[in-house]
Write a protein that holds these residues in place. Sequence first.
Motif, PDB file in Angstrom:
ATOM      1  N   THR A  69       0.852  -1.193   0.000  1.00 63.96           N
ATOM      2  CA  THR A  69       0.000   0.000   0.000  1.00 63.96           C
ATOM      3  C   THR A  69       0.886   1.241   0.000  1.00 63.96           C
ATOM      4  OG1 THR A  69      -0.155  -0.029   2.427  1.00 63.96           O
ATOM      5  CG2 THR A  69      -1.915  -1.140   1.186  1.00 63.96           C
ATOM      6  N   MET A  70       0.370   2.315  -0.582  1.00 63.49           N
ATOM      7  CA  MET A  70       1.128   3.561  -0.638  1.00 63.49           C
ATOM      8  C   MET A  70       0.307   4.703  -0.065  1.00 63.49           C
ATOM      9  SD  MET A  70       3.057   3.418  -4.351  1.00 63.49           S
ATOM     10  CE  MET A  70       3.701   5.068  -4.066  1.00 63.49           C
ATOM     11  N   SER A  71       1.024   5.625   0.602  1.00 59.33           N
ATOM     12  CA  SER A  71       0.419   6.864   1.074  1.00 59.33           C
ATOM     13  C   SER A  71       1.397   7.976   0.728  1.00 59.33           C
ATOM     14  CB  SER A  71       0.160   6.796   2.581  1.00 59.33           C
ATOM     15  OG  SER A  71       1.351   6.542   3.295  1.00 59.33           O
ATOM     16  N   ALA A  72       1.133   9.173   1.200  1.00 58.68           N
ATOM     17  CA  ALA A  72       1.976  10.312   0.850  1.00 58.68           C
ATOM     18  C   ALA A  72       3.424  10.088   1.294  1.00 58.68           C
ATOM     19  CB  ALA A  72       1.425  11.575   1.496  1.00 58.68           C
ATOM     20  N   VAL A  76       4.163   0.727   2.209  1.00 55.49           N
ATOM     21  CA  VAL A  76       4.252  -0.312   3.227  1.00 55.49           C
ATOM     22  C   VAL A  76       4.058  -1.678   2.587  1.00 55.49           C
ATOM     23  CG1 VAL A  76       3.265  -1.249   5.366  1.00 55.49           C
ATOM     24  CG2 VAL A  76       3.399   1.236   5.032  1.00 55.49           C
ATOM     25  N   LEU A  77       4.991  -2.581   2.829  1.00 50.76           N
ATOM     26  CA  LEU A  77       4.884  -3.972   2.409  1.00 50.76           C
ATOM     27  C   LEU A  77       4.594  -4.794   3.661  1.00 50.76           C
ATOM     28  CD1 LEU A  77       5.252  -5.761  -0.178  1.00 50.76           C
ATOM     29  CD2 LEU A  77       7.513  -6.322   0.730  1.00 50.76           C
ATOM     30  N   PHE A  87       8.759   1.954   3.594  1.00 51.15           N
ATOM     31  CA  PHE A  87       9.812   2.560   2.779  1.00 51.15           C
ATOM     32  C   PHE A  87       9.518   4.041   2.559  1.00 51.15           C
ATOM     33  CE2 PHE A  87       9.841  -1.920   1.734  1.00 51.15           C
ATOM     34  CZ  PHE A  87      11.198  -2.234   1.672  1.00 51.15           C
ATOM     35  N   GLY A  88      10.462   4.886   2.953  1.00 49.40           N
ATOM     36  CA  GLY A  88      10.370   6.308   2.644  1.00 49.40           C
ATOM     37  C   GLY A  88      10.755   6.514   1.189  1.00 49.40           C
ATOM     38  N   LEU A  89       9.845   7.032   0.381  1.00 41.63           N
ATOM     39  CA  LEU A  89      10.099   7.139  -1.045  1.00 41.63           C
ATOM     40  C   LEU A  89      10.890   8.382  -1.430  1.00 41.63           C
ATOM     41  CD1 LEU A  89       6.605   5.975  -2.357  1.00 41.63           C
ATOM     42  CD2 LEU A  89       8.615   4.599  -1.758  1.00 41.63           C
ATOM     43  N   LYS A  90      11.045   9.311  -0.495  1.00 44.39           N
ATOM     44  CA  LYS A  90      11.799  10.531  -0.774  1.00 44.39           C
ATOM     45  C   LYS A  90      13.180  10.518  -0.124  1.00 44.39           C
ATOM     46  CE  LYS A  90       7.662  13.413  -1.292  1.00 44.39           C
ATOM     47  NZ  LYS A  90       6.932  14.619  -0.803  1.00 44.39           N
TER      48      LYS A  90
END
Length: 259
Positions: A69-72, A76-77, A87-90
């Motif tokens: 799932t993804m949020s801002a 999250v896996l 996982f922090g995408l930034k």
Amino acid sequence: MKGKILLAATLGMQMLVAYPAAAAPASPAAAHVYVNGEQASLEKAPILVDQRTYVSASDASQILQADWTMSAGSGVLKLSDEQSFTFGLKDGKVAVNGKWSEKGQGAIVRDGQVYLPLRWLVEQAGGKVAWNAEKKAVEIMAALHEGSLVLLTDDKLTKEEQAYVESVKKKQGIYQQGKLYVVARGESPNPGYGLQVTHTQWSWEQLLVYVKQTKPEPGKMYTQAITYPHIVAKADLPPYTTVVFLDADTKKPLFAPEK
């Protein structure tokens, strides 16, 4: 004895120039991943960064039978209620079970697609990774709960099993013949409609199997042809246990009529 699932990710033999992790360019890795000796159908080709293989988040969720799932700004896996990775995408950071880890390997974003480190994830999930020089493949052994559900393609079934699948796949429902299970969505107007097992979970004497009913991607053109999406699986279960198929989105019994 716990069941085992074998994943073999065949990697190309290629040399990369050493770059800092943050600046390392992505190179194509081999696109073949085998689950239990069967080739998995990947949505995106894996990439190789600093000699590490990354797979798309959706493919990682399929391989590890997890929920993505993804949020801002983060993704999250979730493997189970007890184990998850954020996982922090930034910033490239990663949290294990809610705690940020300095030793964790972060996600990589390429062309709007999130990629996750395959080897690190499997080892965190309790698996073992070895390089098979003869096969030129990475072999991963991941421990599973005793008794497991194995997804099968139609060509791996016996003639009798294939005939059974053909007899039930056109009508929506969940069918069982011995250890063989067929989950059929029913008639669909194009290949954009499908079924995907997102993850499994044990609850007392039940194996809960979460299935997502996928829909056509907005704006994508599909060949207009009648299809019959279905999943075929075999379950090797301990005595007195049952399999329950749930909708991955609603968490209710799959194909339950809407009120």
